[in-house]
Design a protein around this motif. Structure first.
Motif, PDB file in Angstrom:
ATOM      1  N   GLN A 102       0.938  -1.192  -0.024  1.00 48.36           N
ATOM      2  CA  GLN A 102       0.183   0.098   0.010  1.00 48.36           C
ATOM      3  C   GLN A 102       0.861   1.252   0.015  1.00 48.36           C
ATOM      4  OE1 GLN A 102      -3.649  -0.457   2.589  1.00 48.36           O
ATOM      5  NE2 GLN A 102      -1.983  -1.295   3.672  1.00 48.36           N
ATOM      6  N   GLY A 103       0.156   2.120  -0.528  1.00 50.28           N
ATOM      7  CA  GLY A 103       0.779   3.430  -0.372  1.00 50.28           C
ATOM      8  C   GLY A 103       2.112   3.851  -1.465  1.00 50.28           C
ATOM      9  N   GLU A 104       2.261   3.053  -2.400  1.00 54.87           N
ATOM     10  CA  GLU A 104       3.273   3.378  -3.453  1.00 54.87           C
ATOM     11  C   GLU A 104       3.004   4.747  -4.189  1.00 54.87           C
ATOM     12  OE1 GLU A 104       4.932  -1.092  -5.069  1.00 54.87           O
ATOM     13  OE2 GLU A 104       3.985   0.525  -6.451  1.00 54.87           O
TER      14      GLU A 104
ATOM     15  N   ARG B 177       6.946   4.472  -0.569  1.00 55.25           N
ATOM     16  CA  ARG B 177       5.866   5.231   0.243  1.00 55.25           C
ATOM     17  C   ARG B 177       6.410   6.888   0.122  1.00 55.25           C
ATOM     18  NH1 ARG B 177       3.048   2.429   4.503  1.00 55.25           N
ATOM     19  NH2 ARG B 177       3.916   4.314   5.599  1.00 55.25           N
TER      20      ARG B 177
ATOM     21  N   ASN C 276       9.014  12.275   4.804  1.00 53.48           N
ATOM     22  CA  ASN C 276       8.368  11.847   3.792  1.00 53.48           C
ATOM     23  C   ASN C 276       8.325  13.022   2.744  1.00 53.48           C
ATOM     24  OD1 ASN C 276       5.816  11.081   1.941  1.00 53.48           O
ATOM     25  ND2 ASN C 276       6.285   9.080   3.208  1.00 53.48           N
TER      26      ASN C 276
ATOM     27  N   ARG D 291       5.933  13.349   0.707  1.00 54.89           N
ATOM     28  CA  ARG D 291       4.507  13.805   0.581  1.00 54.89           C
ATOM     29  C   ARG D 291       4.328  14.982   1.625  1.00 54.89           C
ATOM     30  NH1 ARG D 291       2.834   7.636  -0.261  1.00 54.89           N
ATOM     31  NH2 ARG D 291       1.825   7.601  -2.484  1.00 54.89           N
ATOM     32  N   ASP D 292       5.086  15.120   2.397  1.00 52.98           N
ATOM     33  CA  ASP D 292       4.978  16.183   3.590  1.00 52.98           C
ATOM     34  C   ASP D 292       5.794  17.522   3.078  1.00 52.98           C
ATOM     35  OD1 ASP D 292       3.182  14.668   5.284  1.00 52.98           O
ATOM     36  OD2 ASP D 292       4.872  13.872   6.272  1.00 52.98           O
TER      37      ASP D 292
ATOM     38  N   PRO E  34      -2.093   8.091   1.827  1.00 56.74           N
ATOM     39  CA  PRO E  34      -1.185   6.872   1.783  1.00 56.74           C
ATOM     40  C   PRO E  34      -0.176   7.072   2.981  1.00 56.74           C
ATOM     41  CG  PRO E  34      -0.668   8.442  -0.033  1.00 56.74           C
ATOM     42  CD  PRO E  34      -2.162   8.736   0.819  1.00 56.74           C
ATOM     43  N   ARG E  35       0.143   8.144   3.549  1.00 58.81           N
ATOM     44  CA  ARG E  35       1.025   8.236   4.801  1.00 58.81           C
ATOM     45  C   ARG E  35       0.531   7.567   5.841  1.00 58.81           C
ATOM     46  NH1 ARG E  35       1.281  14.735   3.820  1.00 58.81           N
ATOM     47  NH2 ARG E  35      -0.887  14.263   3.798  1.00 58.81           N
TER      48      ARG E  35
ATOM     49  N   LYS F 196      -1.163   4.370   5.787  1.00 57.60           N
ATOM     50  CA  LYS F 196      -1.364   3.007   5.265  1.00 57.60           C
ATOM     51  C   LYS F 196      -0.284   2.159   6.095  1.00 57.60           C
ATOM     52  CE  LYS F 196      -4.572   3.632   2.165  1.00 57.60           C
ATOM     53  NZ  LYS F 196      -6.092   3.313   2.643  1.00 57.60           N
ATOM     54  N   ALA F 197      -0.809   1.111   6.664  1.00 55.85           N
ATOM     55  CA  ALA F 197       0.228   0.299   7.301  1.00 55.85           C
ATOM     56  C   ALA F 197       1.452  -0.483   6.460  1.00 55.85           C
ATOM     57  CB  ALA F 197      -0.541  -0.760   8.175  1.00 55.85           C
TER      58      ALA F 197
END
Lengths: 398, 100
Positions: free
Chosen positions: A65-67, A304, A320, A322-323, B7-8, B10-11
């Motif tokens: 998840q989260g790619e 991620r 990250n 994304r942040d 998505p940040r 997600k486990a």
């Protein structure tokens, strides 16, 4: 990354090797200025079609998840380009399981970033190799970790060796520069030379040898790491083999990655075999840009978007993408760990403190030290240098 | 983005969990985010954080990354690049738009 062929075999003032996995012959390998921006390893996915014993990324057959999506990956590439990242190493998992790989390689190339690939090679058809070449890929490093039987056992799949060699042949047939990546353990050290001979006959002329780092599943097989004597034998054999190839007029390129005791050992070797003047020149070159690059000349972004100090150290992230943009994370030395790593000479303990080669090693792997001793700035357990080589008469009390 | 789709949060699929780490060196300092550790349990996460930051810290806080609601952040979705023709001219009406 230490370019042994260039240090020992006469091309010591030019080339590329200190650029992480970037074989561009037009780039100075040993430069007079320290590299300012990191080479970035991007784990494009956590998925892989193999299950290798030593995988630092802990890659798996199942999707994660989260790619980063294609659009997010392009945004990341734009961030990296804005930060003047020179090289982006597409890694994994297995990057070829991403259907947008060619598109992203082209996007990076168009953004002015040199794109290189780290792959297990098994999914590279001739058509895919041509597409990657046309997208601007500069280099493909293909992992093979032993001769057929040993490699397939290590990689968890029968036929992986033959498929990797086919992948290498497909790259070479379309004119894509291709090299070997080989992680040395006690299981495969004996195969090194035969693998080089075999792949040289296939057409490979670049051979990159990694020492085992203790991240991901690599940490689970730390007991398969070479002991000091075996490390010395393997590294010295690589020095000798490199010179033998060059003496025979075969201009192979050999590199060592991941244990910067090798920097000291190549200086010692050169002093014994090639003379003190040559050794001093190598030492001087390595001072400029040598030593462990963690948190400085190499960075990692995982599937991620988490930013790591090196690709092997996945259990800690700085932040990250994304942040925050990559450059903001990488420049944020209000993070005390990042600041300390960048001035690690002031914090190293034990035998590193008095070592005469600290300037070209910088304590080597902090991840291995942490895994083996629980001390972030303790000695790297892979240091195989003798007290005499370190310039001390006896071991200090740790 | 819906908070549950972030998505940040997600486990990871390997059974481990990510913990964001916050650090303060002096009691007068603000708590500062200093990254995250990934570990199979809270105990191991705490041990990792202490090893990395403990010597100098007055306080360390750990919070599961998947429990944090994040508003804003870095918009990674890249705008479409403008195509360039053979002469180097762009199709863009706006001369401020860079092709690089």
């Amino acid at each position: 990354m230490i370019s042994i062929s260039k240090l020992l075999c006469g091309r010591s003032a030019e080339g590329d090797g200190l650029r992480y996995d970037d074989p561009d012959e037009n780039y100075d390998q040993i430069r007079e200025e320290k590299q300012k921006r990191p080479v970035v390893v991007w784990n494009t996915t956590r998925r892989c079609n193999l299950y290798c014993e030593h995988c630092y990324a802990g890659a798996d057959l199942d999707p994660a998840q989260g790619e980063l999506s294609t659009a997010e990956a392009k945004g990341l590439i734009d961030d990296l380009a804005a930060y003047d990242v020179p090289v982006l190493l597409f890694s994994g998992g297995e990057p070829l399981v991403r259907e947008d790989l060619v598109e992203l390689v082209e996007y990076a190339t168009d953004a002015g970033i040199r794109a290189v690939l780290s792959t297990n090679g098994t999914l590279i058809t001739e058509e895919k190799a041509a597409a990657l070449r046309d997208a601007g890929l500069s280099y493909a490093g293909v992992s093979v970790d032993g001769l057929r039987e040993r490699n397939d056992r290590f990689r968890g799949k029968d036929g992986a060796f033959d498929a990797a060699v086919r992948g290498i042949e497909n790259c070479l047939s379309v004119g894509l520069k291709t090299g070997l990546r080989y992680t040395i353990t006690e299981h495969n050290a004996a195969d090194m030379e035969d693998v080089v001979d075999l792949l040289y006959d296939v057409g490979v002329d670049r051979f990159c040898f990694y020492h085992l780092d203790y991240g991901g599943r690599g940490g689970d097989i730390a007991d398969a790491d070479l002991d000091d004597a075996a490390q010395r034998r393997a590294v010295r054999r690589l020095f000798d083999m490199t010179r033998e190839y060059h003496d025979a007029g075969e201009d192979i390129e050999t590199l060592l990655v991941g244990n910067y005791a090798d920097s000291a050992y190549v200086v010692e070797y050169a002093a014994d075999e090639l003379g003190q003047e040559h050794a001093d020149e190598i030492h001087r070159y390595l001072r400029v840009n040598g030593g462990d690059p963690t948190g400085e000349r190499v960075a990692d972004v995982d599937y991620r978007g988490d930013v790591h100090l090196t690709q092997f150290w996945q259990s800690y992230s700085l932040g990250n993408v994304r942040d925050r943009p990559f450059g903001d994370i990488w420049d944020d030395e209000s993070n005390p760990l990042l600041a300390k790593l960048r001035e690690r000479e002031e914090h190293l303990t034990g035998k590193c403190v008095t070592c005469q080669y600290q300037d070209v090693c910088r304590g080597s792997s902090r991840l291995r030290a942490l895994a083996a001793t629980g001390e972030l700035f303790g000695p790297d357990p892979q240091c195989y240098l003798t007290p005499e080589e370190r310039g001390v008469s006896a071991e200090p009390a740790d | 983005m819906d908070r549950d789709d972030d998505p940040r949060r997600k486990a990871r699929i390997d059974g481990s969990r990510q913990w964001e780490v916050f650090y303060r060196e002096q009691s007068a300092d603000p708590m500062r985010h200093v990254g995250g550790v990934t570990a199979p349990s809270l105990d191991i996460a705490v041990e990792q954080a202490r090893t990395l930051f403990g010597d100098d810290s007055e306080s360390l806080w750990l919070c599961p990354a998947d429990e944090i609601v994040r508003l804003g952040g870095n918009n990674l979705r890249a705008p479409e690049r403008t195509p360039v023709d053979a002469t180097g001219a762009t199709d863009a009406a706006d001369p401020e738009v860079s092709t690089e």
